[in-house]
Scaffold this motif. Structure first.
Motif, short mmCIF file in Angstrom:
data_model
loop_
_atom_site.label_atom_id
_atom_site.label_comp_id
_atom_site.label_asym_id
_atom_site.label_seq_id
_atom_site.Cartn_x
_atom_site.Cartn_y
_atom_site.Cartn_z
N THR A 214 0.98 -1.15 -0.05
CA THR A 214 -0.07 -0.14 0.02
C THR A 214 0.98 1.22 -0.01
O THR A 214 1.88 1.33 0.62
CB THR A 214 -0.88 0.09 1.32
OG1 THR A 214 -1.64 -1.14 1.11
CG2 THR A 214 -1.86 1.32 1.16
N VAL A 215 0.65 2.23 -0.83
CA VAL A 215 1.16 3.45 -0.83
C VAL A 215 0.39 4.49 -0.71
O VAL A 215 -0.64 4.84 -1.29
CB VAL A 215 1.74 3.60 -2.41
CG1 VAL A 215 2.67 5.00 -2.38
CG2 VAL A 215 2.90 2.33 -2.74
N ARG A 216 1.02 5.38 0.49
CA ARG A 216 -0.13 6.28 1.01
C ARG A 216 0.72 7.76 0.46
O ARG A 216 1.54 8.03 0.92
CB ARG A 216 -0.21 6.69 2.56
CG ARG A 216 -1.12 7.66 3.22
CD ARG A 216 -1.09 7.37 4.59
NE ARG A 216 -1.49 6.04 5.06
CZ ARG A 216 -1.35 5.61 6.31
NH1 ARG A 216 -0.46 6.42 7.10
NH2 ARG A 216 -1.86 4.41 6.81
N GLU A 220 -4.15 10.28 -1.86
CA GLU A 220 -4.80 9.25 -2.08
C GLU A 220 -4.13 8.03 -1.61
O GLU A 220 -2.72 8.32 -1.29
CB GLU A 220 -5.14 8.94 -3.51
CG GLU A 220 -3.94 9.14 -4.51
CD GLU A 220 -4.31 8.65 -5.81
OE1 GLU A 220 -5.28 8.08 -6.22
OE2 GLU A 220 -3.42 9.13 -6.59
N THR A 221 -4.61 7.05 -1.60
CA THR A 221 -3.78 5.71 -1.06
C THR A 221 -4.03 4.66 -2.16
O THR A 221 -5.18 4.50 -2.67
CB THR A 221 -4.18 5.08 0.21
OG1 THR A 221 -4.12 5.90 1.23
CG2 THR A 221 -3.63 3.72 0.64
N GLU A 223 -2.98 0.70 -3.96
CA GLU A 223 -2.44 -0.76 -3.73
C GLU A 223 -2.07 -1.31 -4.90
O GLU A 223 -2.79 -1.15 -5.92
CB GLU A 223 -3.49 -1.38 -2.70
CG GLU A 223 -3.15 -2.72 -2.21
CD GLU A 223 -4.05 -3.64 -1.40
OE1 GLU A 223 -3.92 -4.68 -1.45
OE2 GLU A 223 -4.49 -2.90 -0.71
N GLY A 250 6.02 9.07 -1.15
CA GLY A 250 4.82 8.69 -0.56
C GLY A 250 5.25 7.53 0.84
O GLY A 250 6.74 7.30 0.81
N GLU A 251 4.43 7.11 1.66
CA GLU A 251 4.62 6.16 2.60
C GLU A 251 4.25 4.66 2.17
O GLU A 251 2.97 4.38 1.45
CB GLU A 251 3.99 6.63 3.78
CG GLU A 251 4.33 7.87 4.37
CD GLU A 251 5.52 7.73 5.18
OE1 GLU A 251 5.98 6.58 5.46
OE2 GLU A 251 6.13 8.90 5.48
#
Length: 261
Positions: A214-216, A220-221, A223, A250-251
């Protein structure tokens, strides 16, 4: 800021060491030295930071017993090339850490610049830079913190860990020396051969590669599957709809595998 003439550190001649007992932030001190014309290779090391800062302005816990240092570089490159130095730095930390932990210890790299031991964060990297009017870099400050004796409970949403916690019997000076040698070797390789060898070695130790993540992002997020890095260090995310997204900031969170029957 209190200066100390703390010797006995084995470093290549490339480095000019400024050793301090305590400082607000090694990055801030290195930036002031760089603005005053300090040479490439100037390395600011402090036993303790009073105002350590991590990525996105987060506070970085900085008690004595861990490594806090900032290196001045003056690469002849543009900002996008300079940004790839974070991958080089993570590799240098990994090379240094693996010298002191037991063989087989799981030391992996998490995009964009985390170094994990057993899935826990062991180090922090913060790059700061200044550009010349022609668009090339005036300097890049490579700030590094490595947990040796102690660690915070949580860092950037991840559990943290230290070298001592995993059984390493090592001093701050020994880690600084190992990091210094590893960084210089990789930096010379980058200047000589470009990003490709760095990219290949980084991918060989990447966590989550080939699996779901998952990239936050800021708005937006997403997957998908972490399929690769591009030549600029962007994460290539393969979406379920067949699209490929290039993630530059991103996280990242690893999606646990579903249990099998």
């Amino acid at each position: 800021m209190t200066q100390t003439m703390d010797g006995g550190i084995d470093l290549p001649p490339f480095y000019g060491l400024t050793a301090l007992e305590t400082v607000g932030s090694t990055n801030l001190e290195a930036r002031a030295l760089a603005d005053a014309g300090a040479d490439e290779g100037t390395l600011v090391w402090a036993k303790r930071q009073e105002q350590g800062v991590g990525r996105r302005g987060r506070q970085w816990s900085s008690p004595e017993g861990n490594l806090y240092c900032s290196l001045i570089l003056r690469p002849e490159c543009d900002p996008s090339s300079a940004a790839r130095l974070s991958f080089l730095t993570a590799l240098a930390i990994r090379r240094a850490v693996t010298k002191f932990v037991d063989p087989g210890t799981d030391v992996r790299l998490k995009w964009p610049n985390d170094v994990l031991i057993g899935g826990c964060k062991s180090a922090g990297i913060l790059l700061e830079s200044k550009m010349k009017p022609d668009g090339q870099m005036s300097y890049v400050i490579v700030g590094t913190g490595i947990n040796i004796a102690t660690y915070p409970e949580i860092t950037d949403g991840l559990p943290a860990i230290s070298l001592t916690k995993v059984g390493a019997d090592v001093t701050v000076k020994e880690v600084l020396s190992a990091y210094g040698y590893a960084f210089l070797d990789l930096y010379m390789s980058w200047k000589r051969d470009g990003f490709a060898p760095i990219q290949e070695e980084w991918l060989a130790h990447a966590t989550g590669l080939g699996g779901r993540i998952t990239v936050r992002l800021s708005n937006e997020t997403l997957e998908g599957v972490f399929s690769d890095l591009d030549n600029n260090g962007a994460l290539i995310l393969s979406m379920d709809n067949g699209q490929r997204k290039m993630i530059t900031a991103g996280e990242v969170f690893i999606v646990p595998s579903a249990p099998t029957e």
